[in-house]
Scaffold this motif. Structure first.
Motif, PDB file in Angstrom:
ATOM      1  N   LEU A   1       0.845  -1.187   0.000  1.00  0.00           N
ATOM      2  CA  LEU A   1       0.000   0.000   0.000  1.00  0.00           C
ATOM      3  C   LEU A   1       0.882   1.239   0.000  1.00  0.00           C
ATOM      4  O   LEU A   1       2.074   1.156   0.288  1.00  0.00           O
ATOM      5  CB  LEU A   1      -0.910   0.019   1.235  1.00  0.00           C
ATOM      6  CG  LEU A   1      -1.741  -1.241   1.526  1.00  0.00           C
ATOM      7  CD1 LEU A   1      -2.442  -1.114   2.865  1.00  0.00           C
ATOM      8  CD2 LEU A   1      -2.751  -1.480   0.422  1.00  0.00           C
ATOM      9  N   GLN A   2       0.289   2.367  -0.299  1.00  0.00           N
ATOM     10  CA  GLN A   2       1.030   3.631  -0.307  1.00  0.00           C
ATOM     11  C   GLN A   2       0.233   4.671   0.477  1.00  0.00           C
ATOM     12  O   GLN A   2      -0.365   5.576  -0.114  1.00  0.00           O
ATOM     13  CB  GLN A   2       1.296   4.089  -1.745  1.00  0.00           C
ATOM     14  CG  GLN A   2       2.429   5.092  -1.877  1.00  0.00           C
ATOM     15  CD  GLN A   2       2.906   5.259  -3.316  1.00  0.00           C
ATOM     16  OE1 GLN A   2       2.612   4.412  -4.173  1.00  0.00           O
ATOM     17  NE2 GLN A   2       3.629   6.307  -3.591  1.00  0.00           N
ATOM     18  N   PRO A   3       0.185   4.540   1.813  1.00  0.00           N
ATOM     19  CA  PRO A   3      -0.679   5.395   2.637  1.00  0.00           C
ATOM     20  C   PRO A   3      -0.455   6.874   2.362  1.00  0.00           C
ATOM     21  O   PRO A   3       0.674   7.355   2.319  1.00  0.00           O
ATOM     22  CB  PRO A   3      -0.263   5.035   4.071  1.00  0.00           C
ATOM     23  CG  PRO A   3       0.368   3.687   3.965  1.00  0.00           C
ATOM     24  CD  PRO A   3       1.035   3.656   2.634  1.00  0.00           C
ATOM     25  N   VAL A   4      -1.557   7.596   2.178  1.00  0.00           N
ATOM     26  CA  VAL A   4      -1.473   9.014   1.833  1.00  0.00           C
ATOM     27  C   VAL A   4      -2.241   9.833   2.876  1.00  0.00           C
ATOM     28  O   VAL A   4      -3.355   9.469   3.277  1.00  0.00           O
ATOM     29  CB  VAL A   4      -2.022   9.268   0.406  1.00  0.00           C
ATOM     30  CG1 VAL A   4      -3.464   8.815   0.259  1.00  0.00           C
ATOM     31  CG2 VAL A   4      -1.844  10.720   0.008  1.00  0.00           C
TER      32      VAL A   4
ATOM     33  N   THR B   1      -6.615  11.293 -14.998  1.00  0.00           N
ATOM     34  CA  THR B   1      -6.785  10.541 -13.757  1.00  0.00           C
ATOM     35  C   THR B   1      -5.514  10.643 -12.943  1.00  0.00           C
ATOM     36  O   THR B   1      -4.445  10.216 -13.383  1.00  0.00           O
ATOM     37  CB  THR B   1      -7.099   9.054 -14.044  1.00  0.00           C
ATOM     38  OG1 THR B   1      -8.337   8.968 -14.768  1.00  0.00           O
ATOM     39  CG2 THR B   1      -7.217   8.263 -12.753  1.00  0.00           C
ATOM     40  N   TYR B   2      -5.624  11.215 -11.754  1.00  0.00           N
ATOM     41  CA  TYR B   2      -4.478  11.402 -10.861  1.00  0.00           C
ATOM     42  C   TYR B   2      -4.471  10.293  -9.801  1.00  0.00           C
ATOM     43  O   TYR B   2      -5.511   9.974  -9.215  1.00  0.00           O
ATOM     44  CB  TYR B   2      -4.548  12.769 -10.176  1.00  0.00           C
ATOM     45  CG  TYR B   2      -4.189  13.916 -11.091  1.00  0.00           C
ATOM     46  CD1 TYR B   2      -2.945  14.544 -11.008  1.00  0.00           C
ATOM     47  CD2 TYR B   2      -5.085  14.365 -12.058  1.00  0.00           C
ATOM     48  CE1 TYR B   2      -2.609  15.598 -11.862  1.00  0.00           C
ATOM     49  CE2 TYR B   2      -4.758  15.408 -12.916  1.00  0.00           C
ATOM     50  CZ  TYR B   2      -3.524  16.020 -12.798  1.00  0.00           C
ATOM     51  OH  TYR B   2      -3.184  17.053 -13.642  1.00  0.00           O
ATOM     52  N   GLU B   3      -3.294   9.735  -9.555  1.00  0.00           N
ATOM     53  CA  GLU B   3      -3.132   8.711  -8.535  1.00  0.00           C
ATOM     54  C   GLU B   3      -2.310   9.297  -7.390  1.00  0.00           C
ATOM     55  O   GLU B   3      -1.185   9.767  -7.611  1.00  0.00           O
ATOM     56  CB  GLU B   3      -2.463   7.463  -9.122  1.00  0.00           C
ATOM     57  CG  GLU B   3      -3.298   6.822 -10.223  1.00  0.00           C
ATOM     58  CD  GLU B   3      -2.714   5.499 -10.716  1.00  0.00           C
ATOM     59  OE1 GLU B   3      -1.727   5.016 -10.114  1.00  0.00           O
ATOM     60  OE2 GLU B   3      -3.251   4.958 -11.696  1.00  0.00           O
ATOM     61  N   LEU B   4      -2.878   9.269  -6.197  1.00  0.00           N
ATOM     62  CA  LEU B   4      -2.253   9.920  -5.056  1.00  0.00           C
ATOM     63  C   LEU B   4      -1.768   8.892  -4.034  1.00  0.00           C
ATOM     64  O   LEU B   4      -2.557   8.092  -3.525  1.00  0.00           O
ATOM     65  CB  LEU B   4      -3.242  10.878  -4.382  1.00  0.00           C
ATOM     66  CG  LEU B   4      -3.988  11.861  -5.288  1.00  0.00           C
ATOM     67  CD1 LEU B   4      -4.845  12.800  -4.442  1.00  0.00           C
ATOM     68  CD2 LEU B   4      -3.030  12.641  -6.171  1.00  0.00           C
ATOM     69  N   GLY B   5      -0.491   8.946  -3.740  1.00  0.00           N
ATOM     70  CA  GLY B   5       0.095   8.063  -2.737  1.00  0.00           C
ATOM     71  C   GLY B   5       1.092   8.828  -1.892  1.00  0.00           C
ATOM     72  O   GLY B   5       1.577   9.894  -2.277  1.00  0.00           O
ATOM     73  N   GLY B   6       1.394   8.288  -0.729  1.00  0.00           N
ATOM     74  CA  GLY B   6       2.359   8.910   0.156  1.00  0.00           C
ATOM     75  C   GLY B   6       3.785   8.694  -0.300  1.00  0.00           C
ATOM     76  O   GLY B   6       4.024   8.115  -1.376  1.00  0.00           O
TER      77      GLY B   6
END
Length: 322
Positions: free
Chosen positions: A188-191, A213-218
């Motif tokens: 996972l990439q917690p944001v 489409t934007y993908e948001l990750g920490g």
């Protein structure tokens, strides 16, 4: 686009965890905000986030087009945050996340408003999870009705009122062990919720590409084991991490989906953990990320101690070096 103070933004689903942070971010930028929620009498906590009269909750349910059209009337931008983690009664994944998203996008198209639609990185029309399939169906319906819409796909979102880190911290307080579904290998990439809210506010400002489409990750990709170990370290709890095969987890979820509070586990949640939930290489290459918007994401380890301290044995009085 007119100045923010002259611009009305309608936010559907603005009273929830992500919603209150989005409302705060928009209010700081001086937008006038109409918040469409099913129970406006329970959304009074939003009004202190802005100036007097700046934030106005109204009744709207994405399952009823007339209420959506009324809430959208006069808005220049429509933000759709509506989503559910578990089905209940008429609130099904299909009704809310697929058909509901289409209803919002059509209402926006009828008045010429821009659309910012919040989905999830796990959205996949071929997924074994109905949650993920309806997220993908919602995206497709939004773009069909409003081709210039901006789609926002966050990874798992954490923050003070989340149902993720707080949930596992609460479990650790009352259980000697925490389950690692599928062995805890899912990536996972917690944001941070504040970073997601900033990105959505930027989209409202018009800083995102139409139809993208934007993908948001920490800043870090973490396995479920990594995340649980971080939560245990922050809350200063010593708990066993016990691997739980997917088959057994799914069987247990057939019963735990009816459990109260932090014990709840649904089959859809188990299915979601079969796939990694991280920002794709394509999104990185195209600049369709937080960094592409000029946002430096905050890490789980940096933010979570500011709100998970309450799960320590002695709360705020726990020694920092323990």
């Amino acid at each position: 686009m007119p100045a923010p103070i002259d611009t009305l933004v309608t936010v559907f689903g603005g009273s929830g965890f992500l919603g209150r942070h989005v409302i705060r971010a928009l209010a700081k930028r001086d937008y006038r905000i109409r918040v469409g929620v099913r129970r406006p009498e329970l959304a009074g906590h939003l009004q202190p986030l802005g100036k007097v009269g700046q934030i106005h909750p109204v009744q709207a349910n994405v399952r009823y087009p007339a209420s959506v059209q009324a809430a959208a009337r006069g808005a220049s931008v429509i933000v759709n945050l509506v989503g559910i983690l578990a089905e209940g009664g008429a609130q099904s994944f299909d009704a809310v996340q697929a058909k509901g998203a289409e209803t919002v996008a059509r209402a926006a198209s009828e008045i010429g408003a821009r659309v910012v639609h919040v989905s999830a990185i796990g959205a996949n029309a071929e997924s074994t999870s109905q949650y993920a399939r309806t997220k993908a169906a919602g995206e497709a319906a939004v773009l069909a009705a409003s081709p210039s819409a901006t789609i926002i796909r966050p990874s798992v979102v954490f923050g003070p009122e989340d149902q993720f880190t707080n949930r596992f911290a609460a479990l650790a307080r009352m259980s000697p062990m925490l389950p690692l579904i599928g062995g805890g290998h899912t990536r996972l990439q917690p944001v941070f919720v504040g970073d997601v809210a900033t990105a959505i506010a930027d989209a409202v400002d018009g800083k995102t590409r139409p139809g993208a489409t934007y993908e948001l990750g920490g800043p870090e990709v973490m396995t479920m084991r990594d995340i649980l170990e971080a939560i245990l370290a922050i809350t200063q709890r010593d708990r066993a991490l016990v691997p739980l095969p997917f088959g057994l987890a799914r069987f247990q979820s057939m019963f735990l989906q009816f459990a109260p509070g932090d014990l709840k586990l649904t089959p859809n949640q188990v299915e979601l953990l079969r796939s990694d939930n991280v920002v794709s290489e394509d999104a990185k290459a195209a600049g369709l990320t937080l960094e592409g918007l000029g946002i430096t994401p905050d890490s789980l380890e940096a933010v979570a101690p500011s709100y998970l301290w309450r799960f320590r044995k002695t709360g705020q009085f726990a020694p920092n070096g323990a």
